[in-house]
Design a protein around this motif. Sequence first.
Motif, PDB file in Angstrom:
ATOM      1  N   UNK A   4       0.811  -1.294  -0.020  1.00  0.00           N
ATOM      2  CA  UNK A   4       0.090   0.020  -0.090  1.00  0.00           C
ATOM      3  C   UNK A   4       0.903   1.124   0.066  1.00  0.00           C
ATOM      4  N   UNK A   5       2.080   1.243   0.610  1.00  0.00           N
ATOM      5  CA  UNK A   5       2.947   2.394   0.672  1.00  0.00           C
ATOM      6  C   UNK A   5       3.337   2.543  -0.810  1.00  0.00           C
ATOM      7  N   UNK A   6       3.982   1.350  -1.449  1.00  0.00           N
ATOM      8  CA  UNK A   6       4.351   1.631  -2.976  1.00  0.00           C
ATOM      9  C   UNK A   6       3.342   2.345  -3.705  1.00  0.00           C
ATOM     10  N   UNK A   7       2.033   1.842  -3.540  1.00  0.00           N
ATOM     11  CA  UNK A   7       1.114   2.420  -4.633  1.00  0.00           C
ATOM     12  C   UNK A   7       0.551   3.661  -4.151  1.00  0.00           C
ATOM     13  N   UNK A   8       0.764   3.971  -2.813  1.00  0.00           N
ATOM     14  CA  UNK A   8       0.422   5.472  -2.325  1.00  0.00           C
ATOM     15  C   UNK A   8       1.301   6.379  -3.000  1.00  0.00           C
ATOM     16  N   UNK A   9       2.558   5.958  -2.570  1.00  0.00           N
ATOM     17  CA  UNK A   9       3.539   7.046  -3.194  1.00  0.00           C
ATOM     18  C   UNK A   9       3.805   7.276  -4.557  1.00  0.00           C
ATOM     19  N   UNK A  10       3.534   6.249  -5.482  1.00  0.00           N
ATOM     20  CA  UNK A  10       3.365   6.133  -6.960  1.00  0.00           C
ATOM     21  C   UNK A  10       2.325   7.195  -7.132  1.00  0.00           C
ATOM     22  N   UNK A  11       1.210   7.224  -6.660  1.00  0.00           N
ATOM     23  CA  UNK A  11       0.105   7.738  -7.328  1.00  0.00           C
ATOM     24  C   UNK A  11       0.281   9.321  -6.676  1.00  0.00           C
ATOM     25  N   UNK A  12       0.714   9.450  -5.378  1.00  0.00           N
ATOM     26  CA  UNK A  12       1.088  10.730  -4.892  1.00  0.00           C
ATOM     27  C   UNK A  12       1.814  11.736  -5.751  1.00  0.00           C
ATOM     28  N   UNK A  13       3.187  11.074  -5.891  1.00  0.00           N
ATOM     29  CA  UNK A  13       4.062  11.938  -6.770  1.00  0.00           C
ATOM     30  C   UNK A  13       3.898  11.854  -8.030  1.00  0.00           C
ATOM     31  N   UNK A  14       3.016  10.932  -8.637  1.00  0.00           N
ATOM     32  CA  UNK A  14       2.902  11.051  -9.857  1.00  0.00           C
ATOM     33  C   UNK A  14       1.596  12.267 -10.074  1.00  0.00           C
ATOM     34  N   UNK A  15       0.744  12.387  -9.243  1.00  0.00           N
ATOM     35  CA  UNK A  15      -0.477  13.444  -9.364  1.00  0.00           C
ATOM     36  C   UNK A  15       0.050  14.740  -9.015  1.00  0.00           C
ATOM     37  N   UNK A  16       1.101  14.972  -7.820  1.00  0.00           N
ATOM     38  CA  UNK A  16       1.751  16.034  -7.388  1.00  0.00           C
ATOM     39  C   UNK A  16       2.519  16.466  -8.512  1.00  0.00           C
ATOM     40  N   UNK A  17       3.296  15.866  -9.220  1.00  0.00           N
ATOM     41  CA  UNK A  17       4.127  16.074 -10.331  1.00  0.00           C
ATOM     42  C   UNK A  17       3.229  16.711 -11.594  1.00  0.00           C
ATOM     43  N   UNK A  18       2.409  16.132 -11.978  1.00  0.00           N
ATOM     44  CA  UNK A  18       1.472  16.267 -13.120  1.00  0.00           C
ATOM     45  C   UNK A  18       0.872  17.850 -12.756  1.00  0.00           C
ATOM     46  N   UNK A  19       0.513  17.960 -11.552  1.00  0.00           N
ATOM     47  CA  UNK A  19       0.069  19.417 -11.071  1.00  0.00           C
ATOM     48  C   UNK A  19       0.994  20.366 -11.193  1.00  0.00           C
ATOM     49  N   UNK A  20       2.202  20.161 -10.805  1.00  0.00           N
ATOM     50  CA  UNK A  20       3.442  21.188 -10.936  1.00  0.00           C
ATOM     51  C   UNK A  20       3.786  21.273 -12.473  1.00  0.00           C
ATOM     52  N   UNK A  21       3.922  20.381 -13.315  1.00  0.00           N
ATOM     53  CA  UNK A  21       3.888  20.476 -14.784  1.00  0.00           C
ATOM     54  C   UNK A  21       3.050  21.517 -15.388  1.00  0.00           C
ATOM     55  N   UNK A  22       1.487  21.035 -14.904  1.00  0.00           N
ATOM     56  CA  UNK A  22       0.441  21.721 -15.511  1.00  0.00           C
ATOM     57  C   UNK A  22       0.648  23.367 -14.902  1.00  0.00           C
ATOM     58  N   UNK A  23       1.174  23.757 -13.717  1.00  0.00           N
ATOM     59  CA  UNK A  23       1.098  24.913 -13.322  1.00  0.00           C
ATOM     60  C   UNK A  23       2.296  25.750 -14.174  1.00  0.00           C
TER      61      UNK A  23
END
Length: 338
Positions: free
Chosen positions: A103-122
């Motif tokens: 669950x930690x692997x899955x959480x970090x994967x989606x958290x950093x993926x979405x946060x990174x996509x948000x930053x690049x969208x910004x």
Amino acid sequence: MANDSNQPTFDTWDNRTGSPIPKSVADTHLTVWFAVNFILMLVSVTFLILAIYAVVKAGQNRISASQILILHFLSAELAICSGLYPAIQFTYYLPKFRFGTYSCDIFQFFYMWIAGAEQWTMLNLSINRLMAVHFPHSYSRYVNTKSVLVTLAFAWIVPLIVMIMLAAKFGGQSMPVYIPWGTCVVRPSPSGQSWVLQAVNFLCMVIPLSGTLLCYAIILLGSWKKYGIRRTVPDDSVLTPAQQSDLQRQRKKLSMARMLFVSAFWYLLCYLPHTMIVSLAPFLYAVYPHLGLWTRTVYFMGFAGNPVIFFIMSAEYRTKLVSLIHARRAVLSRPTSQ
């Protein structure tokens, strides 16, 4: 959260004295933290939904490229504020929801993926505003739905690449920790490599955030030099209709640029405390374990504060939403036919 069957138990310790912290004290502090964060989460999610609704209604007839980017940006923040960040809250507060290895692997994967996509969208949004303000002729030529979709695809692909390497434990790994509270962190890989951790930080946060602030600095400084003299005009009526129309469009573009600059700068201020402590003084978290709770709250405010900034600084969306609320009230208060 999925859990491993053999997770260790733990006590909360005062690392300055080496003695355990009374459970009542630790639980009270954690309860206060959880309550504050839960309220912040509810407020942020409410404002995000309202902001998305206002943007959609503002572009009901024809949605612009900048509105597509703003919707994408707000939707990514909604996913973080309504799903991913609450997962952190519950794993801290409720032991039965502690992270397990998978669950930690899955959480970090989606958290950093979405946060990174948000930053690049910004960053994409700041480039969009830079072109709209200083290169309006090129803007109409190059910015369209197709080009926006390409930039959004790029925003998701860049963090996805580094997160796949992290998920494969190549140059770093995610792992659950249980002292003093159960959570999920990123550590060097089993072979001791940590270069992907720096890649995640730079590609998902530092580079897009720095580029965003640079673009808005160019917009605001350049616009002040180019259009500042017009502030000396006492009355827009001395301008021709064409000049008035151009000035009105420019003011609208600059108003959005200022709003987005404040949003990006606010995120930077909230991003720094946790990052600086982890990078320069990680021992502070060991000495003061509760400090880690509140620096995470500050980091969360980087996401949660954006919709509030949008409503405070965007008269267009605020006015649109207020008018829609009044219209809905009028419909609900209309007497029904017998």
